[in-house]
Design an enzyme around this catalytic site. Sequence first.
Site, mmCIF file in Angstrom:
data_model
loop_
_atom_site.group_PDB
_atom_site.id
_atom_site.type_symbol
_atom_site.label_atom_id
_atom_site.label_comp_id
_atom_site.label_asym_id
_atom_site.label_seq_id
_atom_site.Cartn_x
_atom_site.Cartn_y
_atom_site.Cartn_z
ATOM 1 N N ARG A 33 56.968 27.291 30.933
ATOM 2 C CA ARG A 33 55.851 27.974 31.605
ATOM 3 C C ARG A 33 56.223 28.433 33.015
ATOM 4 N NH1 ARG A 33 54.113 24.843 27.577
ATOM 5 N NH2 ARG A 33 52.032 25.087 26.666
ATOM 6 N N GLY A 101 60.029 26.920 19.247
ATOM 7 C CA GLY A 101 58.701 27.452 18.953
ATOM 8 C C GLY A 101 57.957 27.819 20.226
ATOM 9 N N GLN A 177 50.418 26.007 21.979
ATOM 10 C CA GLN A 177 51.175 27.261 21.866
ATOM 11 C C GLN A 177 50.239 28.417 21.529
ATOM 12 O OE1 GLN A 177 54.542 26.502 19.267
ATOM 13 N NE2 GLN A 177 55.314 24.880 20.599
ATOM 14 N N ASP A 328 54.661 15.310 19.424
ATOM 15 C CA ASP A 328 56.124 15.280 19.248
ATOM 16 C C ASP A 328 56.677 13.858 19.216
ATOM 17 O OD1 ASP A 328 56.047 18.039 19.275
ATOM 18 O OD2 ASP A 328 56.568 18.198 21.397
ATOM 19 N N ARG A 402 64.509 15.851 17.545
ATOM 20 C CA ARG A 402 63.769 14.586 17.669
ATOM 21 C C ARG A 402 64.083 13.621 16.524
ATOM 22 N NH1 ARG A 402 61.144 15.510 22.328
ATOM 23 N NH2 ARG A 402 60.271 17.585 22.555
#
EC number: 2.5.1.19
Length: 445
Positions: A33, A101, A177, A328, A402
């Site tokens: 961002r 993503g 998102q 996540d 991950r």
Amino acid sequence: MTHSDQPRPLQSRASGALTGKVRVPGDKSISHRSLILGALSVGETRITGLLEGEDVLNTAKSMQALGAAVERTGDFAWRVRGVGVAGFAQPKAPLDFGNSGTGCRLVMGAVAGCPISAVFDGDTSLRTRPMRRIFDPLEKMGAKVIAVVEGGKLPLTLQGARDPLPITYKTPVASAQIKSAVLLAGLAAPGTTTVIESEASRDHTELMLKHFGADITSVMEGQHGRRITLVGQPELHGAAVVVPADPSSAAFPVVAALIAEGSDVVLSDVMTNPLRTGLFTTLREMGGAIEESEVRGDAGEPMASLRVRASKLRGVEVPPERAPSMIDEYLVLAVAASFAEGTTIMRGLHELRVKESDRLAATADMLRVNGVKVEISGDDLIVEGRGHVPGGGLVATHMDHRIAMSALVMGCASDQPVKVDDTAFIATSFPDFIPMMRSLGADFS
Ligand SMILES: O=C(O)C1=C[C@@H](OP(=O)(O)O)[C@@H](O)[C@H](O)C1
Ligand SMILES: C=C(OP(=O)(O)O)C(=O)O
């Protein structure tokens, strides 16, 4: 990004207590961002503590391709000179977001408000992920998808709107998102753009837009939701951004320290925005010793040092409404649950199926090959903890950072070593994971 040409396997073996103090890299969401809002601002944005992982570096490249000046000025220090709201230039080549993503979807939003067209693409993992959820609202705002493969997947060409329209949009799933893509497109529209979410997702876009000078408000909607209203066509001004350490990366040494007997680890500057800390809440409910100190904040984002000591964990039930605040982290929570005594039930995990891999299936496989009893029931994951994990399995990473890190954490305390088939994708979000874990005493070979 073609990592799979050169898989890099690794084995993790229990090595006793983990000890020491580390700072995990900058938050990935805030890093993306800061580059995008810096590029949409007038003047200079100086970022310190940027995550220099592949996902974020691809966003930096896309901002350059769209006309912003983006420069690395030192370790984790970056300067962006922006083009202003709706000021992106026509890129000369397709934008490649690799495995990310977030980068791809947020930049789609930012491009949708500019009178240009851009080709969006990514690696074979990103090419499997749903994009219709992003371009559906962007088309309502006047953008057009002019070439897309079946099922609304990448690669696709997005034609931004010449005269973007403000909309009121209720997101179909809790997704920062989707919300962020609509808000970034809404910057270029006259009037107010409103996003309604029935479950609040991470609010870094809202906080940072305010920091850069936008008029944006967020109020509660129902029990767990938010209504966010942005006044369009602001002049955003470049601002200083200090990126706190990423709680989603901290999750790995936190769980490793909880499960490896005798461990005592301190993690500094970890962002503690309540919309990101569902994992820490859950681990505390399981009996995990996680203490906060040096609590402070910057630009609306709170942070603290976390001291984590090895703990006897017990199984718990994790409610579905907590999912957005730890979306996540379920992979590494499943590792903690495997070392706990008793059953852990994690509810409402449908969104895990559309991440870098099908994380619901991949998490269950990771546990199963290491001798843990696990079941998927609808959208729930049920792990039978027995206080120890046999280990000895080879875990398939499926191009998912991950999964690789969670499996290596599992090996820090399992009876037999745990192997992963490929660690290459760890570089997308936590490039120093392996040396940092070794510095705490992990045995990775
Ligand atoms: O906005 C963001 O920075 C992110 C939002 C989440 O995705 P969704 O919006 O798809 O839930 C999360 O999984 C991702 O790692 C980062
Ligand atoms: C889902 C993730 O990221 P992204 O959606 O940006 O690929 C992640 O980092 O776990």
